[in-house]
Write an enzyme that holds these catalytic residues in place. Sequence first.
Site, PDB file in Angstrom:
ATOM      1  N   HIS A   1      53.112 -37.775  45.603  1.00 61.35           N
ATOM      2  CA  HIS A   1      53.776 -39.065  45.780  1.00 61.35           C
ATOM      3  C   HIS A   1      54.610 -39.058  47.062  1.00 61.35           C
ATOM      4  CE1 HIS A   1      57.591 -37.207  44.677  1.00 61.35           C
ATOM      5  NE2 HIS A   1      56.974 -36.649  43.645  1.00 61.35           N
TER       6      HIS A   1
ATOM      7  N   ASP B   1      54.196 -32.320  43.626  1.00 66.27           N
ATOM      8  CA  ASP B   1      54.162 -31.035  44.324  1.00 66.27           C
ATOM      9  C   ASP B   1      53.664 -29.932  43.399  1.00 66.27           C
ATOM     10  OD1 ASP B   1      56.413 -31.068  42.706  1.00 66.27           O
ATOM     11  OD2 ASP B   1      57.827 -30.481  44.269  1.00 66.27           O
TER      12      ASP B   1
END
Length: 481
Positions: free
Chosen positions: A97, A379
């Site tokens: 994102h 992540d």
Amino acid sequence: MLFRNRFLLLLALAALLAFVSLSLQFFHLTPVSTAKNGVSSKSRKRIMPDPVTEPPVMDPVYEALLYCNIPSVAERSMEGHAPHHFKLVSVHVFIRHGDRYPLYVIPKTKRPEIDCTLLANRKPYHPKLEAFVSHMSKGSGASFESPLHSLPLYPNHALCEMGELTQTGVVQHLQNGQLLRDIYLKKHKLLPNNWSTDQLYLETTGKSRTLQSGLALLYGFLPDFDWKKIHFRHQPSALFCSGNCYCPLRNQYLEKEQRRQYLLRLKNSQLERTYEDMARIVDVPTKQLRAANPIDSMLCHFCHNVSFPCTRNGCIDMEHFKVIKTHQIEDERERREKKLYLGYALLGAHPILNQTVTRMQRAVEGRKEEVFTLYSAHDVTLSPVLSALGLMEARFPRFAARLIFELWQDREKPSEHSVRILYNGVDVTFHTSFCQDHHKHSSKPMCPLENLVRFVKRDMFVGLGSSTSTNYYDACHREGF
């Protein structure tokens, strides 16, 4: 004559004023305007240095700038590069994102004042920003799996909510989407003009920031797309493991890795002194400050050029930030050396890599569905995939990071298919563990698809040190770790 004398007098006066001005600036007696991104040079404390070329030694500030990934001029990328006789068959995109508001607050400090509404007169900006907002406002009837249909389609809070995507994050992925459009649609015609729903595969976790990032990239890629053709699937796990999430051995590797992280932190006396000083400033116990993961909030201040918080006891400052960021970088270095994380990564990334390989194999058989796949993730999704692929030197996934698998067909030998792997626009195909030696005995600038298939179906388990496990289930339930 009189005119000439006046001209010489004015020239001398101008030279004197220039000298005085430069002298004052040299001795820091007057401020030099360094306004950037709409922030005045008169701010109490500027923390965002200007970007520089890569330093010769590790620099925590430079690494933090890369992590922020502030949108700027269009970047150069290697996506879509292939000899003219190769045909692009399918593309599989994994993204983190975009820039977000912190998930944690530094105790007893004011939250950073970041506006999460999308405004054309605020930087960073993208030419499609207003059209994106307009299009998102029409998507209330879109076909999303539960619970995605209850999430907002774009950020819209004057003071960001925790973890909310920012305007920077939207622009990052509009830019990603436009870049991929120029390469894959305009140049390689991956999708026809009348593309259909089954030619896309879209999946996201249940966070607004991942759904909105996926929509921003998709809008840059397919501007003004037909909402009736868009179907986002919900993935409950950040590992995108679907129905294969139970893996005891993976959890054991993770526990060992977390223990390694803990022991490294204990050895770092400078880090502990930094936490103690920050805890003194905000007047909380050191343990409470550490538990609040202050680097998360500090990165938001840094990336948005907002002053670090102050109290009556003092200010959190750049030196605190550098120490914590340096420890993060040291942790990544030791993680590569100890290789406990690699075991976790191989098992954590296998389900999503197996899905990707299966889609590629279907495309090789001539099936035309799911030729463009998008996973909008985190992540903690991309990091294990990078490690599992053997990309040990890859930087930790920045905001709006992208990892792309391209499947190509050789028109001169139609039965032969190859893959390229790119991370943030850089071709890393020959840095992967399964293809690092291929270029030494082949002139093709790609990796045979068979190498990737063999790696996912067999060699990933060999990498765990098991000579008996030949499938994911057996590897996950192997004893004697």
